[in-house]
Design an enzyme around this catalytic site. Structure first.
Site, PDB file in Angstrom:
ATOM      1  N   CYS A  38      -9.881 -10.380  33.744  1.00 59.78           N
ATOM      2  CA  CYS A  38     -10.802 -11.219  34.515  1.00 59.78           C
ATOM      3  C   CYS A  38     -11.999 -11.593  33.642  1.00 59.78           C
ATOM      4  CB  CYS A  38     -11.263 -10.438  35.750  1.00 59.78           C
ATOM      5  SG  CYS A  38     -12.545 -11.237  36.726  1.00 59.78           S
ATOM      6  N   SER A  40     -15.038 -11.523  34.311  1.00 54.85           N
ATOM      7  CA  SER A  40     -16.206 -10.647  34.462  1.00 54.85           C
ATOM      8  C   SER A  40     -16.257  -9.597  33.346  1.00 54.85           C
ATOM      9  CB  SER A  40     -16.201  -9.960  35.829  1.00 54.85           C
ATOM     10  OG  SER A  40     -16.272 -10.927  36.863  1.00 54.85           O
ATOM     11  N   HIS A  43     -17.643 -11.403  30.412  1.00 54.16           N
ATOM     12  CA  HIS A  43     -19.102 -11.558  30.539  1.00 54.16           C
ATOM     13  C   HIS A  43     -19.826 -10.320  30.017  1.00 54.16           C
ATOM     14  CE1 HIS A  43     -19.090 -15.296  32.657  1.00 54.16           C
ATOM     15  NE2 HIS A  43     -18.743 -14.839  33.845  1.00 54.16           N
ATOM     16  N   HIS A  59     -11.419  -3.912  35.469  1.00 50.72           N
ATOM     17  CA  HIS A  59     -11.750  -3.675  36.879  1.00 50.72           C
ATOM     18  C   HIS A  59     -10.731  -4.263  37.849  1.00 50.72           C
ATOM     19  CE1 HIS A  59     -13.304  -7.684  36.084  1.00 50.72           C
ATOM     20  NE2 HIS A  59     -13.154  -7.896  37.379  1.00 50.72           N
ATOM     21  N   CYS A 166      -9.028  -7.908  42.160  1.00 44.07           N
ATOM     22  CA  CYS A 166     -10.236  -8.711  41.919  1.00 44.07           C
ATOM     23  C   CYS A 166     -10.002 -10.194  42.197  1.00 44.07           C
ATOM     24  CB  CYS A 166     -10.814  -8.527  40.513  1.00 44.07           C
ATOM     25  SG  CYS A 166     -12.354  -9.484  40.360  1.00 44.07           S
TER      26      CYS A 166
HETATM   27  P1  PAD Z   1     -11.620 -18.171  33.900  1.00 42.80           P
HETATM   28  O1  PAD Z   1     -12.110 -18.156  32.518  1.00 42.80           O
HETATM   29  O2  PAD Z   1     -10.182 -17.834  34.163  1.00 42.80           O
HETATM   30  O3  PAD Z   1     -11.895 -19.600  34.589  1.00 42.80           O
HETATM   31  C1  PAD Z   1     -13.048 -20.359  34.390  1.00 42.80           C
HETATM   32  C2  PAD Z   1     -12.658 -21.831  34.503  1.00 42.80           C
HETATM   33  O4  PAD Z   1     -13.850 -22.637  34.458  1.00 42.80           O
HETATM   34  C3  PAD Z   1     -11.764 -22.308  33.357  1.00 42.80           C
HETATM   35  O5  PAD Z   1     -10.621 -22.985  33.880  1.00 42.80           O
HETATM   36  C4  PAD Z   1     -12.670 -23.253  32.562  1.00 42.80           C
HETATM   37  O6  PAD Z   1     -11.948 -24.296  31.918  1.00 42.80           O
HETATM   38  C5  PAD Z   1     -13.582 -23.778  33.652  1.00 42.80           C
HETATM   39  N1  PAD Z   1     -14.884 -24.312  33.170  1.00 42.80           N
HETATM   40  C6  PAD Z   1     -15.701 -23.768  32.235  1.00 42.80           C
HETATM   41  N2  PAD Z   1     -16.806 -24.535  32.083  1.00 42.80           N
HETATM   42  C7  PAD Z   1     -16.684 -25.567  32.948  1.00 42.80           C
HETATM   43  C8  PAD Z   1     -17.510 -26.693  33.273  1.00 42.80           C
HETATM   44  N3  PAD Z   1     -18.683 -26.895  32.676  1.00 42.80           N
HETATM   45  N4  PAD Z   1     -17.076 -27.555  34.237  1.00 42.80           N
HETATM   46  C9  PAD Z   1     -15.884 -27.370  34.857  1.00 42.80           C
HETATM   47  N5  PAD Z   1     -15.066 -26.324  34.589  1.00 42.80           N
HETATM   48  C10 PAD Z   1     -15.454 -25.427  33.651  1.00 42.80           C
HETATM   49  O7  PAD Z   1     -12.551 -17.174  34.726  1.00 42.80           O
HETATM   50  P2  PAD Z   1     -12.243 -16.384  36.109  1.00 42.80           P
HETATM   51  O8  PAD Z   1     -11.560 -17.299  37.046  1.00 42.80           O
HETATM   52  O9  PAD Z   1     -11.657 -15.052  35.790  1.00 42.80           O
HETATM   53  O10 PAD Z   1     -13.737 -16.096  36.621  1.00 42.80           O
HETATM   54  C11 PAD Z   1     -14.554 -17.180  37.052  1.00 42.80           C
HETATM   55  C12 PAD Z   1     -15.941 -16.680  37.379  1.00 42.80           C
HETATM   56  O11 PAD Z   1     -15.902 -15.868  38.550  1.00 42.80           O
HETATM   57  C13 PAD Z   1     -16.561 -15.804  36.288  1.00 42.80           C
HETATM   58  O12 PAD Z   1     -17.931 -16.096  36.179  1.00 42.80           O
HETATM   59  C14 PAD Z   1     -16.350 -14.408  36.841  1.00 42.80           C
HETATM   60  O13 PAD Z   1     -17.261 -13.484  36.293  1.00 42.80           O
HETATM   61  C15 PAD Z   1     -16.614 -14.671  38.296  1.00 42.80           C
HETATM   62  C16 PAD Z   1     -16.151 -13.602  39.222  1.00 42.80           C
HETATM   63  N6  PAD Z   1     -16.899 -13.350  40.324  1.00 42.80           N
HETATM   64  C17 PAD Z   1     -16.533 -12.404  41.222  1.00 42.80           C
HETATM   65  C18 PAD Z   1     -17.380 -12.221  42.437  1.00 42.80           C
HETATM   66  O14 PAD Z   1     -17.284 -11.205  43.106  1.00 42.80           O
HETATM   67  N7  PAD Z   1     -18.175 -13.202  42.789  1.00 42.80           N
HETATM   68  C19 PAD Z   1     -15.378 -11.651  41.031  1.00 42.80           C
HETATM   69  C20 PAD Z   1     -14.595 -11.935  39.921  1.00 42.80           C
HETATM   70  C21 PAD Z   1     -14.966 -12.904  39.003  1.00 42.80           C
HETATM   71 ZN    ZN Z   2     -12.892  -9.685  38.233  1.00 47.42          ZN
END
Ligand code: PAD
Ligand code: ZN
Length: 366
Positions: A38, A40, A43, A59, A166
């Site tokens: 993931c 996160s 990050h 996680h 997650c």
């Molecule tokens: P990922 O890297 O699989 O997906 C991110 C997507 O965003 C990719 O498809 C990128 O191409 C796209 N992207 C990047 N920059 C841009 C932009 N400027 N405009 C449009 N698209 C763009 O990540 P993920 O899906 O594993 O995670 C996404 C986010 O969610 C990340 O910040 C993660 O930390 C967060 C998250 N939050 C929680 C929560 O509880 N809120 C849980 C898990 C993950």
């Molecule tokens: Zn996650």
């Protein structure tokens, strides 16, 4: 046993031999079978999110209970479990109101990297290592609090179960639990990654009418169409806010979701929500950064900007339900797994995610 240990932010985690102590009172030893990769974790590795170091990363995981500590009653050896990176203490106010993802005990475990008694079960070469999110899933074995190991049905392969721990819960829950999107809604989603694709499929499941997906990679937009996007916008060549307005009679979407973690795209998602609409922030922005939105629009347009943590999960209700939906053919999990890696290939898996090549990768243990 081996695990991925982060010693320093800005440097890749090291896959090395790690000792894991026996589970203490109220704790469980889990043999990991799969862990999703993931953003996160990335990050934290990149230094955008904090963690107490050195820490055993990961996680989004699932495995089999190997042994239980004294006093454990809710799981037993052999159980298949999904691990919860915000586990309920079941005693505090937030657990009482069904928002265990806000539980301060879980928060303390996340910020200290120690289990509930304030100590750690991991060490390497005599040095204590911390637990990430109380679960540390990039490890062949892990010790977690009993409440962080949720038993699940055994007929779902554990690599699929891991994703529910997650990305799937976070994405689907943002739609079902946090936003409560109504049928016929017009929605727009920024970011078609491992989490965003689950927002997309959940919007399709609740019969949103128009599902507009914004990303900067055409292969991600193609994946989004497979998960139910009706319209896609490549933000590299098109103004996404204007594109969403053009597709929604000029008003903007009823709900927008930011699933990237970037203050600029949060502002775009807010602007693209219609008057009276809701922008839901799922992406985790670097700590300390701020979002700029027009203050007056909160009042004059009665717009809402809200966050969603862990899909506002009620783990014991939502996670078994998600697995039932998968078994009944209503939730896509197989299609999320683009690649499988071994633990020693973990840094390749992070690089593939950074390059935008995968929906989700999963580390599988023998
Ligand atoms: P990922 O890297 O699989 O997906 C991110 C997507 O965003 C990719 O498809 C990128 O191409 C796209 N992207 C990047 N920059 C841009 C932009 N400027 N405009 C449009 N698209 C763009 O990540 P993920 O899906 O594993 O995670 C996404 C986010 O969610 C990340 O910040 C993660 O930390 C967060 C998250 N939050 C929680 C929560 O509880 N809120 C849980 C898990 C993950
Ligand atoms: Zn996650």
């Amino acid at each position: 046993m081996r695990a991925a240990v982060l010693y320093e932010q800005g440097k890749p985690p090291v896959i090395e031999r790690v000792e894991v102590a026996d589970p203490k009172q109220g704790e469980v030893l889990v043999r990991m079978v799969a862990s999703g990769v993931c953003h996160s974790d990335l990050h934290v590795i990149n230094g955008h999110l904090p963690a107490n170091l050195p820490v055993v990363m990961g996680h989004e995981g699932a495995g089999v209970v190997e042994r239980v500590g004294p006093g454990v009653t809710s799981v037993q050896p052999g159980d298949h479990v999904v691990l919860l990176w915000r586990a309920p203490c079941n005693r505090c106010y937030f657990c009482g109101i069904g928002k265990s993802y806000l539980c301060p005990v879980a928060g303390q475990i996340r910020w200290t990297g120690c289990l509930a008694d304030g100590t750690s079960r991991f060490s390497a070469g005599g040095r204590t290592l911390k637990h990430f999110g109380g679960v540390s899933t990039f490890s062949e074995y892990t010790v977690v609090m009993e409440n962080a190991a949720l038993p699940v049905r055994k007929d779902v392969p554990l690599d699929r179960v891991a994703l529910v721990g997650c990305g799937v819960m976070t994405g689907v829950g943002a739609v079902f639990n946090t936003a409560k999107v109504e049928p016929g809604s017009r929605v727009a989603i920024w970011g078609a990654g491992g989490v965003g694709l689950n927002v997309v499929q959940a919007c399709a499941m609740v019969s949103a009418d128009r599902i507009i997906v914004v990303d900067i990679l055409d292969n991600k937009l193609e994946m989004a169409r497979q998960f139910g996007a009706t319209h896609t916008v490549n933000a590299r060549d098109t103004d996404p806010v204007q594109a969403v307005r053009d597709l929604t009679d000029g008003y903007g979407a009823d709900y927008t979701f930011e699933v990237i973690g970037n203050p600029r795209t949060i502002a775009q998602a807010y602007e693209a929500a219609r008057p009276g609409g809701t922008a839901v922030v799922v992406g985790a922005s670097p700590v300390g950064e701020t979002v700029s939105i027009e203050a007056a629009s909160l009042v004059l347009q009665e717009k809402r900007l809200i966050g969603s943590l862990y899909g506002s999960t009620r783990p014991r209700v939502d996670m078994p339900r998600l697995l039932d939906l998968y078994v009944d053919g209503k939730l896509k999990l197989d299609e999320l797994i683009t690649r499988r890696y071994r633990l020693d290939q973990l840094n390749e898996a992070f690089a593939a995610m950074e390059r935008g090549e995968v929906a989700r990768s999963v580390v599988v243990y023998d």
